[in-house]
Enzyme design. Structure first.
Site, PDB file in Angstrom:
ATOM      1  N   LYS A  15       0.772  -1.142  -0.016  1.00 24.40           N
ATOM      2  CA  LYS A  15       0.182  -0.198   0.016  1.00 24.40           C
ATOM      3  C   LYS A  15       0.991   1.333  -0.031  1.00 24.40           C
ATOM      4  O   LYS A  15       1.952   1.183   0.324  1.00 24.40           O
ATOM      5  CB  LYS A  15      -0.906  -0.021   1.283  1.00 24.40           C
ATOM      6  CG  LYS A  15      -0.185   0.006   2.607  1.00 24.40           C
ATOM      7  CD  LYS A  15      -1.146  -0.057   3.707  1.00 24.40           C
ATOM      8  CE  LYS A  15      -0.365  -0.323   5.019  1.00 24.40           C
ATOM      9  NZ  LYS A  15      -1.172   0.554   5.861  1.00 24.40           N
ATOM     10  N   TYR A  34      16.949  29.927   5.453  1.00 24.53           N
ATOM     11  CA  TYR A  34      15.943  30.804   5.944  1.00 24.53           C
ATOM     12  C   TYR A  34      15.800  30.630   7.652  1.00 24.53           C
ATOM     13  O   TYR A  34      16.143  29.738   8.233  1.00 24.53           O
ATOM     14  CB  TYR A  34      14.672  29.904   5.563  1.00 24.53           C
ATOM     15  CG  TYR A  34      14.395  30.140   4.183  1.00 24.53           C
ATOM     16  CD1 TYR A  34      14.166  31.445   3.595  1.00 24.53           C
ATOM     17  CD2 TYR A  34      14.151  29.006   3.259  1.00 24.53           C
ATOM     18  CE1 TYR A  34      13.493  31.532   2.299  1.00 24.53           C
ATOM     19  CE2 TYR A  34      14.060  28.945   2.226  1.00 24.53           C
ATOM     20  CZ  TYR A  34      13.503  30.441   1.386  1.00 24.53           C
ATOM     21  OH  TYR A  34      13.233  30.397   0.059  1.00 24.53           O
TER      22      TYR A  34
HETATM   23  C1  LIG Z   1      -3.900  -3.772   8.401  1.00 26.67           C
HETATM   24  C2  LIG Z   1      -2.510  -3.748   8.246  1.00 26.67           C
HETATM   25  N1  LIG Z   1      -1.716  -4.914   8.029  1.00 26.67           N
HETATM   26  C3  LIG Z   1      -0.641  -5.118   7.987  1.00 26.67           C
HETATM   27  C4  LIG Z   1       0.245  -3.832   7.857  1.00 26.67           C
HETATM   28  C5  LIG Z   1       1.720  -3.936   7.702  1.00 26.67           C
HETATM   29  O1  LIG Z   1       2.381  -3.581   8.945  1.00 26.67           O
HETATM   30  P1  LIG Z   1       3.873  -3.360   8.963  1.00 26.67           P
HETATM   31  O2  LIG Z   1       4.332  -2.379   7.761  1.00 26.67           O
HETATM   32  O3  LIG Z   1       4.102  -2.819  10.470  1.00 26.67           O
HETATM   33  O4  LIG Z   1       4.585  -4.560   8.630  1.00 26.67           O
HETATM   34  C6  LIG Z   1      -0.404  -2.817   8.112  1.00 26.67           C
HETATM   35  C7  LIG Z   1       0.404  -1.422   8.034  1.00 26.67           C
HETATM   36  O5  LIG Z   1       0.009  -0.351   8.238  1.00 26.67           O
HETATM   37  C8  LIG Z   1      -1.924  -2.387   8.272  1.00 26.67           C
HETATM   38  O6  LIG Z   1      -2.438  -1.527   8.469  1.00 26.67           O
END
Ligand SMILES: Cc1ncc(COP(=O)(O)O)c(C=O)c1O
Length: 358
Positions: A35, A253
């Protein structure tokens, strides 16, 4: 010559990290979480690199899954937030996606979807994080009432709030509460993110969801050097100017840094518009010519300034590592008062991702 600001994406590191994390949980299957453009690394590239080791991928929203399909990724994709609107049920079916359903509204949308167009679903249960998911006490009832929407692909999932912290007993409490209610329901389970995969062996179940660790982020509050992860991104930029600054002169800045002695200052072509955090203070480490140097002065939109007084022969065109192999992203994140997840995901689209295959 165009600007040399780049995020180098290391294919070997992605593969190494995924294999290390999967090996930590030999009884589970692992899926890479891609994602947010694979945590800023480029979802299509990452999915192409990992598709032979990760039999599924996870994204947050259906649009991210469709982008992978458009790029030819064929593995099933788990959509972690499920459907945001009723029409996404059919979209998920058409694109071979599994929706993680966390509330009754979503199940009702699915119920209203023509039978032959219904995607597989997972059910998400809230074991204590209180962000998404059915209350644990409701789970038996939900499973019973929506039995007709479930399939042999259905998994019951939950998510941990503190799994990176090995001293925090809350993870065990979540695990115990979840298992007590859910084990009797007899579904495959998915609990572990990458911190839990590393730190909480009892959380390993049918599917582990691996995000940060795949990208080489810091997944544990303790040293886990028995399982070294490699940074999958090197953020780098080149020096575009070098100047001598007399003692007592301010830089940048707001003049937030003043030379305490005659200093040599290099200006580097990266700024907050590229995702280098504006909150980085004086002293944030960078690497140039094999040596550590420090950020001085405020981060501008397109440039930063670094103190290279003690580094010989620094010149225009020299590459500077902002984070990667020599400067841990977690160290920079701490300086900026944030976490590595945020730094990775905020590298802007202006920065080309260059995949390096070894
Ligand atoms: C529902 C869910 N599962 C798995 C993950 C993966 O987590 P991580 O990046 O801590 O391994 C996330 C990441 O935010 C998540 O929201």
């Amino acid at each position: 010559m165009s600007r040399q600001t780049q995020a180098i994406i290391h294919a070997d590191a992605l593969l190494h990290n995924f294999k290390q994390l999967s090996a930590r949980a030999p009884t589970s299957q692992s899926m890479a979480v891609v994602k947010a453009d694979a945590y800023g690394h480029g979802a299509v590239n990452v999915a192409r690199i990992l598709q032979h080791v990760s039999s599924r991928f996870a994204v947050a929203i259906i649009e991210e899954a469709i982008a992978l399909r458009d790029a030819g990724i064929t593995a099933p994709i788990v959509v972690l937030e499920g459907a945001h609107q009723a029409k996404e049920c059919q979209m998920a079916f058409q694109h071979n996606c599994i929706l993680v359903m966390h509330c009754e509204a979503q199940l009702q949308w699915l119920d209203a979807c023509p039978k032959e167009m219904r995607p597989h679903i997972w059910l998400k249960s809230d074991s204590g994080m209180h962000r998404l998911g059915f209350a644990l006490d409701d789970m038996p009832n939900i499973v019973e009432r929506y039995q007709h929407l479930l399939s042999d692909e259905t998994v019951i999932a939950t998510h941990f709030a503190c799994a990176d912290d090995v001293d925090n007993a809350f993870t065990q409490r979540q695990l115990d509460a979840f298992e007590k209610v859910v084990l009797p329901l007899n579904f495959p389970l998915s609990l572990a993110n990458s911190p839990a995969t590393v730190n909480w062996q009892d959380s390993h179940a049918k599917w582990n969801r691996l995000g940060l660790g795949v990208y080489g982020g810091k997944v544990s509050s303790i040293d886990v050097s028995d399982m070294p992860l490699m940074p999958a991104m090197t953020l780098r930029a080149s020096i575009l100017a070098v100047r001598d600054v007399p003692q007592g002169e301010g830089v940048g800045y707001g003049q937030t840094w003043t030379a305490s002695k005659p200093s040599r200052i290099a200006t580097v072509g990266i700024g907050y518009a590229d995702g280098y955090p504006r909150h980085c203070p004086n002293g944030t480490p960078v690497m140039v010519r094999g040596q550590r140097a420090q950020l001085v002065g405020r981060v501008s939109m397109d440039m930063i300034t670094i103190d290279v007084t003690d580094i010989a022969n620094v010149t225009i065109g020299d590459m500077v590592e902002l984070w990667g192999e020599h400067v841990a992203i977690d160290e920079v994140a701490k300086c900026a008062g944030t976490i590595d997840y945020e730094l990775m995901t905020r590298v802007s689209q202006r920065v080309p991702r260059i995949v390096k295959y070894l």
